[in-house]
Design a protein around this motif. Structure first.
Motif, PDB file in Angstrom:
ATOM      1  N   GLY A  32       0.814  -1.216   0.000  1.00 51.66           N
ATOM      2  CA  GLY A  32       0.000   0.000   0.000  1.00 51.66           C
ATOM      3  C   GLY A  32       0.840   1.256   0.000  1.00 51.66           C
ATOM      4  O   GLY A  32       1.780   1.398  -0.788  1.00 51.66           O
ATOM      5  N   PHE A 101      -4.448  -7.363   4.774  1.00 45.63           N
ATOM      6  CA  PHE A 101      -5.662  -6.953   4.075  1.00 45.63           C
ATOM      7  C   PHE A 101      -5.576  -7.184   2.568  1.00 45.63           C
ATOM      8  O   PHE A 101      -5.708  -6.253   1.776  1.00 45.63           O
ATOM      9  N   LYS A 172      -3.121   1.494   6.414  1.00 43.64           N
ATOM     10  CA  LYS A 172      -4.156   2.377   5.850  1.00 43.64           C
ATOM     11  C   LYS A 172      -5.532   1.744   5.932  1.00 43.64           C
ATOM     12  O   LYS A 172      -6.505   2.364   6.383  1.00 43.64           O
ATOM     13  N   TYR A 173      -5.639   0.480   5.498  1.00 41.01           N
ATOM     14  CA  TYR A 173      -6.952  -0.165   5.482  1.00 41.01           C
ATOM     15  C   TYR A 173      -7.425  -0.534   6.878  1.00 41.01           C
ATOM     16  O   TYR A 173      -8.624  -0.473   7.179  1.00 41.01           O
ATOM     17  N   LYS A 176      -8.968   2.423   8.353  1.00 42.65           N
ATOM     18  CA  LYS A 176     -10.247   2.684   7.681  1.00 42.65           C
ATOM     19  C   LYS A 176     -11.326   1.749   8.200  1.00 42.65           C
ATOM     20  O   LYS A 176     -12.447   2.170   8.511  1.00 42.65           O
ATOM     21  N   TRP A 177     -10.984   0.457   8.322  1.00 42.16           N
ATOM     22  CA  TRP A 177     -11.994  -0.527   8.731  1.00 42.16           C
ATOM     23  C   TRP A 177     -12.289  -0.427  10.220  1.00 42.16           C
ATOM     24  O   TRP A 177     -13.391  -0.777  10.654  1.00 42.16           O
TER      25      TRP A 177
END
Length: 311
Positions: A32, A101, A172-173, A176-177
């Motif tokens: 990412g 992820f 990052k994810y 976010k999640w």
């Protein structure tokens, strides 16, 4: 810091070729924007971290982050993780693989694109050192269960389901999640045995071209349809006329490797040259050689005669 396979002097490369030193090798698949990669590299400065990522924009962001933070023990590869694993990682050299992820490809018809399948786990076992492991963190429970079953089917790993390490929840994810209130799943797959099937690096060639005798055709019409080549398929997407001849935009798909390249059909001092253009520095693989061979066959049908064949 960026790994360019086409420019490597030795193939496959040694760890020292990539990093300029020896040390524990770690592969991160899908890094990412590089924030986790940077944190990992700073926490373990003696580790040598190779990252693979398919998004060019993400590679650029990660590269800028690593440069900005002065991190020197990371190398980035723009491409598929399995390609990096096969061609940039020596057998039994990996300490760890990290997959945070991954794309779950939730639709049934797309599940063959999932990374963590039985075949991947089998091949990974040839690159992990004794006691080496893969760490998976995901928010997709169905894919998580799928990966557990695929790994257990090989009988090559000890599988442990654990809470995700805190650092893995700062990607990052993950951030976010977390805001979306999702649940996270984490597993450690530790190598206990090795698949006996060899998995050699992809073979690379110095050239792929032919010289032909005859006149350069006025037109070059190639059917835009898949052509079977060794280990995959090639498609001639578009033909453009230039001052010296024709340029053929070509798409070649092989195992773990997809390339867009230019083929040329042009006049030379020794006849008509048909082969790979230097533009983009593609890897000359069996599939690329097969694409050139298919192009040469079309030229032979037009009446040209091969006088030198280096395909």
């Amino acid at each position: 810091m960026l790994v360019r396979p086409a420019s490597l002097a030795t193939w496959p490369p040694r760890i020292h070729d990539l990093f300029g030193q020896e040390g524990p090798l770690v592969l991160e698949v899908g890094f990412g924007d590089g924030r986790f990669t940077a944190e990992l590299a700073q926490a373990h400065p003696h580790w040598l971290i190779l990252g693979a990522e398919v998004s060019a924009a993400s590679v650029l962001r990660a590269y800028r982050r690593l440069r900005r933070e002065g991190i020197g023990n990371v190398r980035l590869y723009h491409g598929q993780g399995p390609f990096a694993l096969r061609n940039l990682v020596p057998p039994r050299s990996l300490r760890r693989v990290i997959v945070n992820f991954p794309d779950p490809w939730p639709k049934k018809r797309h599940q063959k694109k999932r990374l963590l399948q039985e075949g991947f786990f089998r091949r990974l076992s040839t690159r992990l050192g004794e006691g080496g492991d893969l760490l998976l963190t995901t928010d997709h429970e169905e894919y998580f269960r799928f990966a557990l079953e695929e790994a257990e089917r090989t009988r090559l790993y000890r599988v442990e389901v654990k809470d995700p390490p805190e650092a893995h929840l700062r990607t990052k994810y993950a951030l976010k999640w977390q805001e979306a209130g999702r649940t996270f799943f984490h597993a450690v797959f530790t190598k206990v045995a090795e698949d006996p099937m060899p998995w050699p690096p992809i073979r690379r060639y110095p050239v792929a071209h032919a010289l032909l005798k005859g006149n350069l055709p006025e037109k070059l019409v190639l059917v835009k349809a898949p052509v079977v080549v060794p280990g995959g398929v090639a498609v001639f997407l578009e033909v453009a006329r230039g001052e010296e001849g024709f340029y053929v935009l070509t798409h070649v798909e092989e195992e773990d490797l997809t390339q867009g390249l230019l083929l040329e059909v042009r006049k030379s001092t020794k006849g008509i040259y048909a082969g790979v253009s230097r533009f983009g520095s593609p890897l000359i693989t069996d599939g690329v050689r097969g694409a050139v061979q298919a192009l040469v066959r079309e030229l032979e049908r037009m009446g040209l005669e091969v006088v030198q064949d280096h395909t």
